[in-house]
Design an enzyme around this catalytic site. Structure first.
Site, PDB file in Angstrom:
ATOM      1  N   TYR A  91      28.996  55.024  36.941  1.00  0.00           N
ATOM      2  CA  TYR A  91      29.660  54.426  37.853  1.00  0.00           C
ATOM      3  C   TYR A  91      31.089  53.966  37.491  1.00  0.00           C
ATOM      4  O   TYR A  91      31.186  54.572  36.262  1.00  0.00           O
ATOM      5  CB  TYR A  91      29.030  53.060  38.481  1.00  0.00           C
ATOM      6  N   ARG A 130      41.677  58.656  48.093  1.00  0.00           N
ATOM      7  CA  ARG A 130      42.243  57.427  47.235  1.00  0.00           C
ATOM      8  C   ARG A 130      40.947  57.096  46.537  1.00  0.00           C
ATOM      9  O   ARG A 130      40.068  56.358  46.712  1.00  0.00           O
ATOM     10  CB  ARG A 130      42.604  56.403  48.188  1.00  0.00           C
ATOM     11  N   LYS A 136      27.708  55.871  43.770  1.00  0.00           N
ATOM     12  CA  LYS A 136      27.441  54.852  44.801  1.00  0.00           C
ATOM     13  C   LYS A 136      26.063  54.846  45.265  1.00  0.00           C
ATOM     14  O   LYS A 136      25.317  53.864  45.367  1.00  0.00           O
ATOM     15  CB  LYS A 136      28.481  54.807  46.016  1.00  0.00           C
ATOM     16  N   GLU A 158      33.964  55.745  52.105  1.00  0.00           N
ATOM     17  CA  GLU A 158      34.221  55.291  50.797  1.00  0.00           C
ATOM     18  C   GLU A 158      35.468  56.037  50.309  1.00  0.00           C
ATOM     19  O   GLU A 158      35.595  57.281  50.536  1.00  0.00           O
ATOM     20  CB  GLU A 158      33.284  55.691  49.844  1.00  0.00           C
ATOM     21  N   ASP A 159      36.674  55.268  49.801  1.00  0.00           N
ATOM     22  CA  ASP A 159      37.582  55.756  49.198  1.00  0.00           C
ATOM     23  C   ASP A 159      38.511  56.816  50.017  1.00  0.00           C
ATOM     24  O   ASP A 159      38.952  57.902  49.510  1.00  0.00           O
ATOM     25  CB  ASP A 159      37.189  56.448  47.736  1.00  0.00           C
ATOM     26  N   ASP A 213      33.066  50.590  52.656  1.00  0.00           N
ATOM     27  CA  ASP A 213      32.891  49.637  51.621  1.00  0.00           C
ATOM     28  C   ASP A 213      34.165  48.987  50.930  1.00  0.00           C
ATOM     29  O   ASP A 213      34.059  47.817  50.307  1.00  0.00           O
ATOM     30  CB  ASP A 213      32.277  50.698  50.721  1.00  0.00           C
ATOM     31  N   ASP A 214      35.107  49.665  50.979  1.00  0.00           N
ATOM     32  CA  ASP A 214      36.339  49.128  50.465  1.00  0.00           C
ATOM     33  C   ASP A 214      37.108  47.963  51.134  1.00  0.00           C
ATOM     34  O   ASP A 214      37.296  47.271  50.385  1.00  0.00           O
ATOM     35  CB  ASP A 214      37.266  50.331  50.211  1.00  0.00           C
ATOM     36  N   ASN A 256      40.316  49.570  39.922  1.00  0.00           N
ATOM     37  CA  ASN A 256      39.481  50.396  38.906  1.00  0.00           C
ATOM     38  C   ASN A 256      40.147  51.586  38.800  1.00  0.00           C
ATOM     39  O   ASN A 256      41.201  52.097  39.334  1.00  0.00           O
ATOM     40  CB  ASN A 256      38.147  50.788  39.766  1.00  0.00           C
TER      41      ASN A 256
HETATM   42  N1  LIG Z   1      36.818  45.640  42.803  1.00  0.00           N
HETATM   43  C1  LIG Z   1      36.166  46.413  43.905  1.00  0.00           C
HETATM   44  O1  LIG Z   1      34.845  46.321  44.071  1.00  0.00           O
HETATM   45  C2  LIG Z   1      37.297  47.332  44.341  1.00  0.00           C
HETATM   46  C3  LIG Z   1      36.971  47.577  45.733  1.00  0.00           C
HETATM   47  C4  LIG Z   1      37.913  48.519  46.444  1.00  0.00           C
HETATM   48  C5  LIG Z   1      39.145  48.986  45.794  1.00  0.00           C
HETATM   49  N2  LIG Z   1      39.394  48.352  44.467  1.00  0.00           N
HETATM   50  C6  LIG Z   1      40.340  48.788  43.642  1.00  0.00           C
HETATM   51  O2  LIG Z   1      41.563  48.238  44.464  1.00  0.00           O
HETATM   52  C7  LIG Z   1      42.732  49.302  44.336  1.00  0.00           C
HETATM   53  C8  LIG Z   1      43.243  49.294  45.832  1.00  0.00           C
HETATM   54  O3  LIG Z   1      42.390  49.860  46.620  1.00  0.00           O
HETATM   55  P1  LIG Z   1      42.965  50.293  47.893  1.00  0.00           P
HETATM   56  O4  LIG Z   1      41.534  50.834  48.747  1.00  0.00           O
HETATM   57  O5  LIG Z   1      43.420  49.040  48.596  1.00  0.00           O
HETATM   58  O6  LIG Z   1      44.013  51.182  47.930  1.00  0.00           O
HETATM   59  P2  LIG Z   1      45.302  51.330  49.032  1.00  0.00           P
HETATM   60  O7  LIG Z   1      46.051  52.467  48.476  1.00  0.00           O
HETATM   61  O8  LIG Z   1      44.699  51.204  50.134  1.00  0.00           O
HETATM   62  O9  LIG Z   1      46.135  49.963  48.692  1.00  0.00           O
HETATM   63  C9  LIG Z   1      47.012  49.861  47.443  1.00  0.00           C
HETATM   64  C10 LIG Z   1      47.862  48.753  47.640  1.00  0.00           C
HETATM   65  O10 LIG Z   1      48.802  48.487  46.469  1.00  0.00           O
HETATM   66  C11 LIG Z   1      49.970  48.591  46.924  1.00  0.00           C
HETATM   67  N3  LIG Z   1      50.782  48.885  45.808  1.00  0.00           N
HETATM   68  C12 LIG Z   1      50.798  50.281  45.079  1.00  0.00           C
HETATM   69  N4  LIG Z   1      51.630  50.262  43.991  1.00  0.00           N
HETATM   70  C13 LIG Z   1      52.278  49.156  44.114  1.00  0.00           C
HETATM   71  C14 LIG Z   1      53.651  48.828  43.362  1.00  0.00           C
HETATM   72  N5  LIG Z   1      54.088  49.395  42.529  1.00  0.00           N
HETATM   73  N6  LIG Z   1      54.023  47.372  43.632  1.00  0.00           N
HETATM   74  C15 LIG Z   1      53.313  46.658  44.687  1.00  0.00           C
HETATM   75  N7  LIG Z   1      52.163  47.165  45.285  1.00  0.00           N
HETATM   76  C16 LIG Z   1      51.908  48.080  45.330  1.00  0.00           C
HETATM   77  C17 LIG Z   1      50.188  49.485  47.897  1.00  0.00           C
HETATM   78  O11 LIG Z   1      51.342  49.194  48.592  1.00  0.00           O
HETATM   79  C18 LIG Z   1      48.981  49.013  48.676  1.00  0.00           C
HETATM   80  O12 LIG Z   1      49.158  48.027  49.582  1.00  0.00           O
HETATM   81  C19 LIG Z   1      42.021  50.622  43.729  1.00  0.00           C
HETATM   82  O13 LIG Z   1      42.506  50.642  42.311  1.00  0.00           O
HETATM   83  C20 LIG Z   1      40.615  50.278  43.713  1.00  0.00           C
HETATM   84  O14 LIG Z   1      39.834  50.852  42.692  1.00  0.00           O
HETATM   85  C21 LIG Z   1      38.469  47.661  43.819  1.00  0.00           C
HETATM   86  O1  LIG Z   2      33.904  52.176  43.101  1.00  0.00           O
HETATM   87  C1  LIG Z   2      34.131  51.124  42.754  1.00  0.00           C
HETATM   88  O2  LIG Z   2      33.858  50.687  41.668  1.00  0.00           O
HETATM   89  C2  LIG Z   2      34.715  49.978  43.470  1.00  0.00           C
HETATM   90  C3  LIG Z   2      35.419  50.271  44.781  1.00  0.00           C
HETATM   91  O3  LIG Z   2      34.932  50.957  45.739  1.00  0.00           O
HETATM   92  C4  LIG Z   2      36.548  51.053  44.291  1.00  0.00           C
HETATM   93  O4  LIG Z   2      37.313  51.799  45.061  1.00  0.00           O
HETATM   94  O5  LIG Z   2      37.165  50.868  43.461  1.00  0.00           O
HETATM   95 MG   LIG Z   3      35.763  52.337  46.725  1.00  0.00          MG
END
Ligand SMILES: NC(=O)c1ccc[n+]([C@@H]2O[C@H](COP(=O)([O-])OP(=O)(O)OC[C@H]3O[C@@H](n4cnc5c(N)ncnc54)[C@H](O)[C@@H]3O)[C@@H](O)[C@H]2O)c1
Ligand SMILES: O=C(O)C[C@H](O)C(=O)O
Ligand SMILES: [Mg+2]
Length: 646
Positions: A155, A208, A226, A297-298, A318-319, A462
């Site tokens: 993962y 994404r 996942k 997802e993603d 999930d996101d 991530n």
């Molecule tokens: N920890 C977790 O469980 C978990 C879960 C889901 C997503 N994530 C992570 O969160 C991140 C975002 O995922 P998402 O689905 O929201 O993506 P997304 O593309 O929907 O959103 C990304 C956001 O970041 C902003 N952004 C990008 N570049 C930027 C910059 N230079 N300055 C300011 N803002 C900026 C974008 O405008 C957007 O609002 C990913 O890296 C993903 O891996 C983590």
């Molecule tokens: O996949 C992960 O580890 C968490 C989350 O769903 C992500 O998109 O980053």
């Molecule tokens: Mg995800």
């Protein structure tokens, strides 16, 4: 909570337009001719949704069955070297493996030694993929016994590199790919999936993948990873999971020009085309497996699909929702630890996408449950995207999902950078969901420490190199006072603070892996017709209460990862209770069961790779004794040499 109806009070209902294309009769020369039919049209109402479930739907089997691989032949798990001789004879694999029936410990020792011979993370990833293919039960025994060490390999973070290189490292089929070119025929293609009883699917279009951008069909690593966690953490049987990747084109030109890339070369299809495709897909999946739980997802922009399907199918994103719930769990604990009342918190979110908005909305809900009005709760949040602080008068057209959080109190002033926003807000909570590795600089972290006794700092992007800061930087720049969680794992560390106290600091892993397995299992076991907001909230709230006294003492915000299977039972139960409260459950007999009985009931239905051989032994034993043919020649036991009695 309506994701697309960000403006308060409006409820936008999307018309369900589904025009199934007729399958050309020669599309496949297969004996299953289930092309898209009238009955597969998008279901339109709650009662239709209820009708998807046959009234006599069986509870999922507790007993083991020989695992079938993707070509519907006995899988290589039937060649498990733990099988005693009479099982090998029953399975007709006798003589095809070395004679000794091994203990699990011996098998695991060999696997760990072989894993140790692999020098790079991607080599380890490939070794584990091959092991899963060759002996699924052994793979899950290994993973469940070594969650801390192996989760990062199957993962995040390693799955990120695996996705980036998917078409280069590809070795074997492990999931299903559906292309835009297959539209009109999705049911026929889905009929090719050899497992008859799929209970859950994880779907991506690869647009994404983590914080790595559009990876097209290379995103397949994500559904596989996942779903492996659904099995390892919540005991959903491996053969009941379907990893699904949609080839809807990719905006990634480098990939399209890569001769090894295994997807189509088309650019990304339009949102309208995507909607048409998704309508057909959702109908086709539920036509084949009426009780299926569908996890998105993603996807780059997942809000429209969630809004469109959430009341029609048993699905969740999930996101948006899983991440919202898992961070809710950590924030409930962090807020308690920080000691400030909810109304005194100010949260800056870098990233206003699916995850940022999903998390912010769950915390708004928490603040409201703690007594704040919706406006007061919402007023605690400052979302930042590429253009700066999200405000109502910024001058650009805000995406629908951001409107709810647009600030109205900026007096015409716009704050363009994260630094400007945090100086303006002086936040107590700093969240990173931006995909921007390292953007929480030492300077920003030090400011957080100046303004707060216990700053809440969650860099959640991530994989690891996209994390807005690492654990070491957060600890050292806040003098060890931060309440920290990251999306990908970081090691614990020893640190001596300014008062001379040295201790070990443990990072939290705020990753949706703590909740999605329980959301999925709870939805399956309660036979939920929908996944409601209460079910999602319940998963996060349950997680926040799942820490032991020892974990609290260690300063953890999330339970130790090695207990995730145990925690998933509690999350599952709470999800099921919420489904019952919302009356979306169809397994209504469970409503009167006590919590401890329900926990046992859940546990009994969880796949346990450690008991697979024993379960198979029991099954074969019963079969043979009922046939009255249990001859001495068919007896055998583990650690016996098998070859002596034929
Ligand atoms: N920890 C977790 O469980 C978990 C879960 C889901 C997503 N994530 C992570 O969160 C991140 C975002 O995922 P998402 O689905 O929201 O993506 P997304 O593309 O929907 O959103 C990304 C956001 O970041 C902003 N952004 C990008 N570049 C930027 C910059 N230079 N300055 C300011 N803002 C900026 C974008 O405008 C957007 O609002 C990913 O890296 C993903 O891996 C983590
Ligand atoms: O996949 C992960 O580890 C968490 C989350 O769903 C992500 O998109 O980053
Ligand atoms: Mg995800």
């Amino acid at each position: 909570m309506s994701w697309m109806c960000a403006r308060k009070g409006t409820t936008r209902r999307l018309a369900c337009v589904h025009k199934p294309r007729a399958a050309p009769s020669s599309f496949f020369s297969l004996d299953h001719s289930s092309s898209v039919s009238n009955s597969s049209k998008l279901l339109r109402s709650q009662s239709d949704t209820m009708a998807r479930f046959p009234s006599q739907q069986q509870s999922r089997p507790v007993h083991a069955t020989p695992f079938m691989n993707h070509s519907n032949t006995p899988s290589d798990a039937n060649y498990d070297t733990a099988n005693p001789s009479y099982i090998r004879k029953y399975l007709r694999t006798y003589g095809l493996t070395p004679p000794r029936a091994e203990s699990y410990e011996t098998q695991k020792a060999r696997c760990l030694a072989q894993l140790g011979l692999k020098s790079t993370p991607i080599d380890k990833f490939l070794y584990l993929s091959t092991l899963r293919k060759n002996n699924v039960h052994l793979f899950y025994r290994l993973v469940t016994d070594h969650l801390r060490e192996l989760t990062p390999l199957i993962y995040t973070p390693v799955v990120g590199e695996a996705c980036q290189r998917w078409s280069e490292i590809y070795q074997q089929p492990e999931g299903m790919y559906l292309s835009w070119e297959d539209r009109g025929n999705l049911a026929a293609v889905i009929a090719n999936w050899p497992q008859p009883n799929v209970e859950i699917t994880c779907i991506t279009d690869g647009s994404r993948i983590l914080g790595l951008g559009d990876l097209g069909i290379n995103g397949m690593g994500i559904p596989i990873g996942k779903l492996a966690l659904y099995t390892a953490c919540a005991g959903i049987r491996p053969e009941a999971t379907l990893p699904l990747t949609l080839d809807l084109g990719t905006g990634n030109k480098t990939l399209r020009e890569d001769p090894l890339y295994m997807g189509s070369r088309r650019g990304k299809i339009s949102p309208e085309e995507e909607r048409e495709f998704m309508d057909e897909l959702m109908a086709a999946l539920t036509e084949r497996w009426p009780g299926i739980v569908i996890q998105f997802e993603d996807f780059k922009n997942p809000f429209p699909a969630l809004e469109r399907y959430r009341d029609l199918y048993t699905c969740f994103n999930d996101d948006i929702q899983g991440t919202g719930a898992v961070i809710l769990g950590g924030v409930i604990n962090a807020v308690k630890r920080a000691g400030l009342p909810c109304k005194e918190h100010r949260a800056v979110f870098l990233g206003a996408g699916s995850a940022g908005v999903g998390v912010a909305k769950q915390i708004v809900e928490f603040f409201m449950r703690e007594g704040m009005t919706e406006d007061e709760a919402r007023g605690c949040f400052y979302l930042v995207d590429t253009k700066g602080l999200v405000t109502a008068d910024r001058g650009d057209k805000l995406a629908d999902h951001k409107v709810y959080f647009a600030r109205q109190d900026n007096n015409g002033e716009q704050y363009k950078t994260l630094e400007e926003v945090i100086d303006h807000v002086k936040p107590t909570i700093l969240m990173g969901l931006s995909t921007l590795g390292g953007v929480f600089t030492p300077e920003i972290l030090r400011k957080m420490a100046d303004w707060n006794t216990a700053p809440i700092i969650f860099p959640l992007s991530n994989p690891s190199h996209k994390s807005e800061c690492d654990f070491e930087s957060a600890v050292t720049n806040t003098d060890g006072r931060c309440l920290f969680a990251s999306g990908s794992p970081f090691p614990s560390m020893s640190f001596t603070n300014s008062t001379g106290e040295t201790r070990t600091y443990y990072p939290g892993q705020g990753n949706n892996m703590y909740v999605f397995p329980g959301i999925g299992l709870g939805s399956i076991l309660s036979k939920a017709v929908r996944v409601t907001d209460n079910m999602i909230y319940a998963s996060g709230a349950a997680l926040s209460q799942a820490l032991t006294a020892e974990e609290i003492e260690r300063g953890l915000l999330y339970p130790d990862i090695t207990r995730i299977r145990e925690v998933s039972i509690v999350v599952t139960r709470k999800v099921m209770r919420a489904a019952q409260d919302d009356k979306v459950d169809r397994e209504t007999a469970l409503r009167t069961m006590s919590d401890s009985d329900l926990d046992n009931w859940i546990k009994a239905r969880m796949y346990d790779p450690h008991t697979e051989v024993r379960a198979l032994e029991r099954e074969v034993g019963h079969l043979l004794s009922s046939l009255g043919s249990l001859s001495p020649a068919l007896n055998g036991s583990s650690e016996d040499l098998n070859g002596s009695k034929l």
